[in-house]
Design a protein around this motif. Structure first.
Motif, PDB file in Angstrom:
ATOM      1  N   GLY A 108      -7.609   1.241  -1.270  1.00 36.07           N
ATOM      2  CA  GLY A 108      -8.281   0.719  -0.069  1.00 36.07           C
ATOM      3  C   GLY A 108      -7.498   0.975   1.203  1.00 36.07           C
ATOM      4  N   GLY A 109      -6.689   2.015   1.210  1.00 38.12           N
ATOM      5  CA  GLY A 109      -5.951   2.379   2.420  1.00 38.12           C
ATOM      6  C   GLY A 109      -4.522   2.744   2.107  1.00 38.12           C
ATOM      7  N   GLY A 110      -3.777   3.038   3.143  1.00 40.64           N
ATOM      8  CA  GLY A 110      -2.375   3.409   3.027  1.00 40.64           C
ATOM      9  C   GLY A 110      -1.831   3.707   4.412  1.00 40.64           C
ATOM     10  N   PHE A 111      -0.634   4.280   4.464  1.00 41.33           N
ATOM     11  CA  PHE A 111       0.001   4.585   5.737  1.00 41.33           C
ATOM     12  C   PHE A 111       0.564   5.994   5.682  1.00 41.33           C
ATOM     13  CE2 PHE A 111      -0.087   0.046   5.447  1.00 41.33           C
ATOM     14  CZ  PHE A 111      -0.389  -0.344   6.743  1.00 41.33           C
ATOM     15  N   ASP A 112       0.442   6.728   6.765  1.00 46.45           N
ATOM     16  CA  ASP A 112       0.881   8.115   6.823  1.00 46.45           C
ATOM     17  C   ASP A 112       1.563   8.356   8.160  1.00 46.45           C
ATOM     18  OD1 ASP A 112       1.176  10.879   6.492  1.00 46.45           O
ATOM     19  OD2 ASP A 112      -0.767  11.071   5.521  1.00 46.45           O
ATOM     20  N   LEU A 113       2.408   9.398   8.172  1.00 39.96           N
ATOM     21  CA  LEU A 113       3.056   9.800   9.431  1.00 39.96           C
ATOM     22  C   LEU A 113       1.972  10.201  10.378  1.00 39.96           C
ATOM     23  CD1 LEU A 113       6.050  11.930   8.173  1.00 39.96           C
ATOM     24  CD2 LEU A 113       6.122   9.642   9.102  1.00 39.96           C
ATOM     25  N   LEU A 166       0.838  -1.202   0.000  1.00 47.31           N
ATOM     26  CA  LEU A 166       0.000   0.000   0.000  1.00 47.31           C
ATOM     27  C   LEU A 166       0.872   1.249   0.000  1.00 47.31           C
ATOM     28  CD1 LEU A 166      -2.737  -1.068   2.586  1.00 47.31           C
ATOM     29  CD2 LEU A 166      -2.966  -0.916   0.098  1.00 47.31           C
ATOM     30  N   PRO A 167       0.319   2.389  -0.426  1.00 47.33           N
ATOM     31  CA  PRO A 167       1.110   3.628  -0.422  1.00 47.33           C
ATOM     32  C   PRO A 167       1.497   4.055   0.994  1.00 47.33           C
ATOM     33  CG  PRO A 167      -1.152   4.044  -1.212  1.00 47.33           C
ATOM     34  CD  PRO A 167      -1.031   2.587  -0.949  1.00 47.33           C
ATOM     35  N   VAL A 168       2.705   4.601   1.102  1.00 44.92           N
ATOM     36  CA  VAL A 168       3.228   5.118   2.370  1.00 44.92           C
ATOM     37  C   VAL A 168       3.600   6.582   2.137  1.00 44.92           C
ATOM     38  CG1 VAL A 168       5.035   4.916   4.121  1.00 44.92           C
ATOM     39  CG2 VAL A 168       4.107   2.842   3.034  1.00 44.92           C
ATOM     40  N   TYR A 169       3.102   7.463   3.001  1.00 46.67           N
ATOM     41  CA  TYR A 169       3.320   8.910   2.857  1.00 46.67           C
ATOM     42  C   TYR A 169       4.198   9.403   3.998  1.00 46.67           C
ATOM     43  CZ  TYR A 169      -0.535   8.067  -0.269  1.00 46.67           C
ATOM     44  OH  TYR A 169      -1.323   7.556  -1.266  1.00 46.67           O
ATOM     45  N   ASN A 170       5.234  10.181   3.649  1.00 42.20           N
ATOM     46  CA  ASN A 170       6.225  10.620   4.632  1.00 42.20           C
ATOM     47  C   ASN A 170       6.239  12.118   4.868  1.00 42.20           C
ATOM     48  OD1 ASN A 170       7.444   8.036   5.222  1.00 42.20           O
ATOM     49  ND2 ASN A 170       8.180   8.075   3.117  1.00 42.20           N
ATOM     50  N   ILE A 171       5.157  12.781   4.585  1.00 45.14           N
ATOM     51  CA  ILE A 171       5.072  14.218   4.839  1.00 45.14           C
ATOM     52  C   ILE A 171       4.010  14.439   5.909  1.00 45.14           C
ATOM     53  CG2 ILE A 171       4.562  16.484   3.842  1.00 45.14           C
ATOM     54  CD1 ILE A 171       5.419  15.325   1.110  1.00 45.14           C
ATOM     55  N   SER A 172       4.370  15.114   6.990  1.00 46.48           N
ATOM     56  CA  SER A 172       3.410  15.317   8.072  1.00 46.48           C
ATOM     57  C   SER A 172       2.224  16.141   7.588  1.00 46.48           C
ATOM     58  CB  SER A 172       4.082  15.991   9.272  1.00 46.48           C
ATOM     59  OG  SER A 172       4.539  17.261   8.906  1.00 46.48           O
ATOM     60  N   PHE A 173       1.075  15.943   8.242  1.00 41.00           N
ATOM     61  CA  PHE A 173      -0.163  16.555   7.753  1.00 41.00           C
ATOM     62  C   PHE A 173      -0.090  18.075   7.685  1.00 41.00           C
ATOM     63  CE2 PHE A 173      -0.835  16.476  12.314  1.00 41.00           C
ATOM     64  CZ  PHE A 173      -1.480  17.666  12.569  1.00 41.00           C
ATOM     65  N   GLU A 174       0.636  18.698   8.586  1.00 46.74           N
ATOM     66  CA  GLU A 174       0.700  20.162   8.565  1.00 46.74           C
ATOM     67  C   GLU A 174       1.542  20.697   7.408  1.00 46.74           C
ATOM     68  OE1 GLU A 174       3.778  18.793  11.583  1.00 46.74           O
ATOM     69  OE2 GLU A 174       1.623  18.517  11.485  1.00 46.74           O
ATOM     70  N   ASP A 175       2.368  19.845   6.810  1.00 46.97           N
ATOM     71  CA  ASP A 175       3.219  20.258   5.688  1.00 46.97           C
ATOM     72  C   ASP A 175       2.649  19.873   4.315  1.00 46.97           C
ATOM     73  OD1 ASP A 175       5.116  21.365   7.401  1.00 46.97           O
ATOM     74  OD2 ASP A 175       6.181  19.467   7.617  1.00 46.97           O
ATOM     75  N   LYS A 176       1.496  19.232   4.290  1.00 42.30           N
ATOM     76  CA  LYS A 176       0.919  18.799   3.014  1.00 42.30           C
ATOM     77  C   LYS A 176       0.176  19.948   2.343  1.00 42.30           C
ATOM     78  CE  LYS A 176       0.496  13.966   3.831  1.00 42.30           C
ATOM     79  NZ  LYS A 176      -0.178  13.017   4.620  1.00 42.30           N
ATOM     80  N   THR A 177       0.478  20.145   1.076  1.00 44.26           N
ATOM     81  CA  THR A 177      -0.265  21.128   0.283  1.00 44.26           C
ATOM     82  C   THR A 177      -1.618  20.516  -0.078  1.00 44.26           C
ATOM     83  OG1 THR A 177       0.581  20.270  -1.804  1.00 44.26           O
ATOM     84  CG2 THR A 177       1.897  22.003  -0.720  1.00 44.26           C
ATOM     85  N   ARG A 178      -2.513  21.338  -0.570  1.00 43.53           N
ATOM     86  CA  ARG A 178      -3.823  20.842  -1.030  1.00 43.53           C
ATOM     87  C   ARG A 178      -3.641  19.825  -2.157  1.00 43.53           C
ATOM     88  NH1 ARG A 178      -7.449  21.647   2.793  1.00 43.53           N
ATOM     89  NH2 ARG A 178      -7.691  23.820   3.347  1.00 43.53           N
ATOM     90  N   GLU A 179      -2.641  20.072  -3.001  1.00 45.36           N
ATOM     91  CA  GLU A 179      -2.383  19.152  -4.106  1.00 45.36           C
ATOM     92  C   GLU A 179      -1.944  17.778  -3.587  1.00 45.36           C
ATOM     93  OE1 GLU A 179      -0.931  22.309  -4.004  1.00 45.36           O
ATOM     94  OE2 GLU A 179      -2.426  23.175  -5.362  1.00 45.36           O
ATOM     95  N   LEU A 180      -1.044  17.772  -2.591  1.00 45.17           N
ATOM     96  CA  LEU A 180      -0.603  16.501  -2.011  1.00 45.17           C
ATOM     97  C   LEU A 180      -1.752  15.796  -1.294  1.00 45.17           C
ATOM     98  CD1 LEU A 180       2.964  17.398  -0.654  1.00 45.17           C
ATOM     99  CD2 LEU A 180       2.393  15.879  -2.562  1.00 45.17           C
ATOM    100  N   GLN A 181      -2.591  16.566  -0.619  1.00 43.55           N
ATOM    101  CA  GLN A 181      -3.752  15.972   0.051  1.00 43.55           C
ATOM    102  C   GLN A 181      -4.681  15.311  -0.964  1.00 43.55           C
ATOM    103  OE1 GLN A 181      -5.501  19.224   2.233  1.00 43.55           O
ATOM    104  NE2 GLN A 181      -4.019  19.096   3.899  1.00 43.55           N
TER     105      GLN A 181
END
Length: 190
Positions: free
Chosen positions: A185-190, A159-174
């Protein structure tokens, strides 16, 4: 007249604070407030939107590496107080490496073991042994903690793994993450 003097006092304090003539009193963090009321809290503790029994916090012990997420911990039960004049009280002990999911309620006289994950909304009314994942009311054991962690590590390989904290995500990354998570069907985030 008292109201007027109270207003003047607050106004003068506000002026003194804004001019730097007086320092604002430091507000205690939630953790500091709990410790001041006698809650024993271990290292690497995190609590988000949680509450610990105000009057009987001294009956609560929390181990190391614990996270509370919207959790309520009670060390008393006042259901019979009007009838008998007393509240029932009971110690709560939470072990090391424990995660309590959002909306959990931990009732008095309960011990939660080490390496435990408690699912969102679970009511903990009896002891939980070491090394388990539990959910529900009454709770039921889903798996061991070790099996659950191994399964999640295995899922991270596909599954996709995201390494950018939520406060640093741009609208495009979100937007990109949302699209990928929905597709996979899911993924993993900091």
């Amino acid at each position: 007249m008292v109201i007027f003097f109270d207003f003047v006092k607050r106004l003068l304090l506000a002026i003194a604070y804004s001019l730097g003539l007086k320092k604002r009193p430091r507000t205690l963090t939630k953790e500091e407030q709990w410790r001041a009321r006698g809650v024993v809290i271990g290292k690497n503790f995190h609590a988000y939107d949680s509450a610990i029994d105000y009057c009987f916090g001294f009956l609560v012990t929390i181990g190391d590496n614990v996270t509370l997420s919207g959790t309520t911990i009670l060390a008393h039960d006042a259901s019979a107080k009007k009838a008998i004049g007393y509240s029932k009280v009971g110690a709560v002990k939470i072990g090391d490496n424990v995660f309590l999911g959002y909306g959990c309620i931990v009732l008095p006289n309960v011990t939660i073991g080490n390496k435990v994950i408690v699912g969102a909304g679970t009511v903990v009314s009896k002891d939980i042994p070491d090394n388990v994942v539990v959910v529900g009311n009454p709770y039921r054991i889903l798996s061991t903690y070790d099996d659950y962690i191994a399964k999640q590590k295995q899922r991270m390989e596909t599954l996709p793994v995201y390494n950018i904290s939520f406060e640093d995500k741009t609208r495009e990354l979100q937007a990109k993450e949302k699209e990928e998570v929905q597709a996979c069907g899911g993924g993993f985030d900091l």
